[in-house]
Scaffold this motif. Structure first.
Motif, PDB file in Angstrom:
ATOM      1  N   ASP A 199      14.246  75.579 -10.311  1.00  0.00           N
ATOM      2  CA  ASP A 199      13.397  76.038 -11.420  1.00  0.00           C
ATOM      3  C   ASP A 199      14.230  76.789 -12.451  1.00  0.00           C
ATOM      4  O   ASP A 199      14.081  76.590 -13.661  1.00  0.00           O
ATOM      5  CB  ASP A 199      12.274  76.940 -10.895  1.00  0.00           C
ATOM      6  CG  ASP A 199      11.182  76.146 -10.191  1.00  0.00           C
ATOM      7  OD1 ASP A 199      10.978  74.975 -10.576  1.00  0.00           O
ATOM      8  OD2 ASP A 199      10.564  76.672  -9.258  1.00  0.00           O
ATOM      9  N   ARG A 200      15.096  77.657 -11.947  1.00  0.00           N
ATOM     10  CA  ARG A 200      15.972  78.421 -12.842  1.00  0.00           C
ATOM     11  C   ARG A 200      16.960  77.492 -13.545  1.00  0.00           C
ATOM     12  O   ARG A 200      17.240  77.654 -14.739  1.00  0.00           O
ATOM     13  CB  ARG A 200      16.716  79.474 -12.023  1.00  0.00           C
ATOM     14  CG  ARG A 200      17.564  80.443 -12.817  1.00  0.00           C
ATOM     15  CD  ARG A 200      16.750  81.495 -13.523  1.00  0.00           C
ATOM     16  NE  ARG A 200      17.596  82.548 -14.061  1.00  0.00           N
ATOM     17  CZ  ARG A 200      17.221  83.401 -14.989  1.00  0.00           C
ATOM     18  NH1 ARG A 200      16.000  83.336 -15.472  1.00  0.00           N
ATOM     19  NH2 ARG A 200      18.034  84.330 -15.437  1.00  0.00           N
ATOM     20  N   ASN A 203      15.291  75.760 -16.410  1.00  0.00           N
ATOM     21  CA  ASN A 203      15.113  76.676 -17.538  1.00  0.00           C
ATOM     22  C   ASN A 203      16.390  76.776 -18.372  1.00  0.00           C
ATOM     23  O   ASN A 203      16.348  76.778 -19.608  1.00  0.00           O
ATOM     24  CB  ASN A 203      14.695  78.052 -17.019  1.00  0.00           C
ATOM     25  CG  ASN A 203      14.561  79.073 -18.131  1.00  0.00           C
ATOM     26  OD1 ASN A 203      15.438  79.912 -18.323  1.00  0.00           O
ATOM     27  ND2 ASN A 203      13.471  79.018 -18.873  1.00  0.00           N
ATOM     28  N   GLU A 206      16.959  73.541 -20.247  1.00  0.00           N
ATOM     29  CA  GLU A 206      15.974  73.466 -21.333  1.00  0.00           C
ATOM     30  C   GLU A 206      16.425  74.290 -22.534  1.00  0.00           C
ATOM     31  O   GLU A 206      16.214  73.900 -23.687  1.00  0.00           O
ATOM     32  CB  GLU A 206      14.612  73.950 -20.835  1.00  0.00           C
ATOM     33  CG  GLU A 206      13.500  73.826 -21.860  1.00  0.00           C
ATOM     34  CD  GLU A 206      12.158  74.265 -21.319  1.00  0.00           C
ATOM     35  OE1 GLU A 206      11.482  75.066 -21.982  1.00  0.00           O
ATOM     36  OE2 GLU A 206      11.781  73.791 -20.216  1.00  0.00           O
ATOM     37  N   ASN A 207      17.058  75.435 -22.280  1.00  0.00           N
ATOM     38  CA  ASN A 207      17.567  76.267 -23.378  1.00  0.00           C
ATOM     39  C   ASN A 207      18.625  75.527 -24.185  1.00  0.00           C
ATOM     40  O   ASN A 207      18.726  75.707 -25.402  1.00  0.00           O
ATOM     41  CB  ASN A 207      18.144  77.572 -22.828  1.00  0.00           C
ATOM     42  CG  ASN A 207      17.066  78.544 -22.386  1.00  0.00           C
ATOM     43  OD1 ASN A 207      15.932  78.481 -22.844  1.00  0.00           O
ATOM     44  ND2 ASN A 207      17.419  79.446 -21.480  1.00  0.00           N
ATOM     45  N   TYR A 227      18.582  68.081 -16.641  1.00  0.00           N
ATOM     46  CA  TYR A 227      17.241  68.671 -16.778  1.00  0.00           C
ATOM     47  C   TYR A 227      16.196  67.784 -16.112  1.00  0.00           C
ATOM     48  O   TYR A 227      15.332  68.268 -15.360  1.00  0.00           O
ATOM     49  CB  TYR A 227      16.933  68.854 -18.265  1.00  0.00           C
ATOM     50  CG  TYR A 227      15.496  69.163 -18.595  1.00  0.00           C
ATOM     51  CD1 TYR A 227      14.989  70.451 -18.443  1.00  0.00           C
ATOM     52  CD2 TYR A 227      14.641  68.169 -19.093  1.00  0.00           C
ATOM     53  CE1 TYR A 227      13.662  70.744 -18.757  1.00  0.00           C
ATOM     54  CE2 TYR A 227      13.331  68.453 -19.410  1.00  0.00           C
ATOM     55  CZ  TYR A 227      12.842  69.735 -19.246  1.00  0.00           C
ATOM     56  OH  TYR A 227      11.535  70.021 -19.564  1.00  0.00           O
ATOM     57  N   LYS A 231      14.227  69.028 -12.717  1.00  0.00           N
ATOM     58  CA  LYS A 231      12.782  69.138 -12.887  1.00  0.00           C
ATOM     59  C   LYS A 231      12.062  68.382 -11.773  1.00  0.00           C
ATOM     60  O   LYS A 231      11.110  68.887 -11.157  1.00  0.00           O
ATOM     61  CB  LYS A 231      12.357  68.580 -14.241  1.00  0.00           C
ATOM     62  CG  LYS A 231      12.282  69.585 -15.363  1.00  0.00           C
ATOM     63  CD  LYS A 231      11.073  70.496 -15.214  1.00  0.00           C
ATOM     64  CE  LYS A 231      10.879  71.373 -16.423  1.00  0.00           C
ATOM     65  NZ  LYS A 231       9.747  72.316 -16.255  1.00  0.00           N
TER      66      LYS A 231
END
Length: 423
Positions: A199-200, A203, A206-207, A227, A231
């Motif tokens: 999950d981290r 994130n 995604e950034n 990603y 995911k």
């Protein structure tokens, strides 16, 4: 040589007088050419600058070394840099942070090529501690540290910084390159994927993808590939393949470059079978190998099976192991049982297995949301969001008071071009 001697005398005098702004100007290009053109005398010059009093002068000398065509004794240079970082004055270094960052970039690249990543990690760690002004500040050398940690699989130094949310960027006197921002999040995502905090990891990737951009970088394309995989491994199948606030240019580039091999995986998770998934992966295996994503692909297959089992919990209250294995397309009931036990232990599903009858009974969540641990978690999440709100308000205040913002808002005002009324 006389010019060099005069230059050294001048910067020593500025240091003695405490005129650090003038000293930083004197040590900036093109003035610092006095050092780079006399690199053969640099060791003698360094000997005249004791630390921490002459930290900025020493920094300029070390920077001149990395600007030379080659570094004669790299191990000696590493020792000099490490000693400098541990004994220099942070007050002086703040005037020329870009010099120390450029030195660290060169060290990182050299150690990467020599396969000695572990040697550079303590040096970069101490450099970050010297330069950053607050825990949430990002430096360009964060990406160097994360890269070396990845290369030697030593993640603890990187996690020290990755666990802290970024709220500021050190501009490094205008030398900060957005490439280092993207790489910091990209390498950070890879580190979290390595330690299975998917999950981290998602994130962080995604950034990278959603960073404002007028053109798509290769870093963003590679981040998107990972990603998608993390995911899916985390069990999250988003409705949109990309966040809605992703730059249009990035969306178009990713659609053209990654749709066939990666984006299609989302559709397979929603509508495909295990056989179709395996056929799809085998068809694109060479591409996954070139992208160095085969390890994540293998974990994605396990996630596909778990997702298929979770879908069955929405349809059945009880199901036989044999029927479950057939529906998920597993090879045997033993394999089905293994996946069920792992998912029960990990809290992915709530079920019990009756081995005597060969039946699986699915249960509802036993979580009591009034338990102490749940209340503690809720309080912790609330405090994080309150802190984030506080930081956002402070950033908004700083922006509203900045000269650039005030000038821009004045120029965009409908009254900006209106002629003044003469009395």
């Amino acid at each position: 040589m006389a010019t060099l001697d005069q230059f050294v005398v001048n910067i020593r005098q500025l240091t003695t007088d405490g005129k650090f702004s003038d000293l930083a100007q004197a040590l900036s290009s093109p003035n610092v050419d006095h050092l780079t053109k006399n690199i053969q005398h640099i060791d003698s010059i360094i000997a005249t600058f004791p630390l921490p009093e002459y930290s900025m002068c020493m920094l300029a000398c070390l920077h001149a070394v990395v600007k030379a065509p080659n570094i004669p004794d790299f191990d000696l240079f590493l020792t000099q840099v490490d000693t400098f970082i541990q004994t220099s004055s942070a007050e002086q270094i703040y005037y020329l942070p870009q010099y120390l960052c450029e030195i660290c970039h060169v060290i990182t690249e050299r150690l990467r090529k020599e396969n000695r990543a572990r040697v550079g990690i303590p040096i970069l760690y101490r450099a970050i501690e010297l330069l950053r002004r607050e825990p949430g500040q990002l430096l360009s050398i964060h990406s160097d540290l994360y890269q070396l940690c990845l290369l030697c699989q030593w993640f603890e130094p990187a996690l020290t910084y990755l666990e802290t949310d970024i709220i500021d960027i050190n501009r490094e006197n205008g030398k900060f390159d957005v490439k280092h921002l993207l790489l910091s999040y990209y390498y950070g995502g890879m580190i979290y994927a390595c330690i299975k905090q998917f999950d981290r990891a998602a994130n962080f990737f995604e950034n990278v993808i959603t960073a404002p951009a007028t053109a798509t970088s290769a870093i963003a394309v590679e981040a998107y590939k990972k990603y998608v995989l993390v995911k899916l491994i985390s069990g999250t199948i988003p409705t949109n393949h990309l966040p809605t606030y992703t730059s249009r240019n990035v969306q178009q580039t990713i659609k053209s470059l990654c749709s066939t091999q990666y984006t299609e995986l989302f559709n397979l998770f929603n509508n495909g079978t295990l056989t179709q998934f395996d056929e799809f992966v085998n068809r694109h295996r060479d591409q996954y190998a070139r992208d160095r994503n085969l390890g994540l692909i293998k974990q994605t297959r396990n996630a596909f099976i778990c997702n298929s089992i979770q879908q069955l919990t929405k349809t059945f209250l009880t199901v036989s192991l044999k029927d479950l294995a057939n529906r998920v397309q597993l090879q045997s009931t033993n394999e089905a049982e293994k996946y069920l036990i792992d998912m029960i232990e990990n809290g992915q599903i709530f079920a019990s297995i009756n081995k005597k009858d060969g039946m699986v009974i699915f249960h509802g969540s036993p979580e009591r949301f009034d338990a102490n641990n749940m209340l503690a978690k809720l309080q912790d999440e609330t405090e994080k969001r309150m802190q984030a709100e506080k930081q956002l308000k402070e950033l908004e205040r700083q922006i509203s008071l900045s000269k650039a913002y005030i000038q821009r808002t004045q120029q965009s005002s409908p009254y900006h071009d209106r002629p003044k009324i003469l009395n």
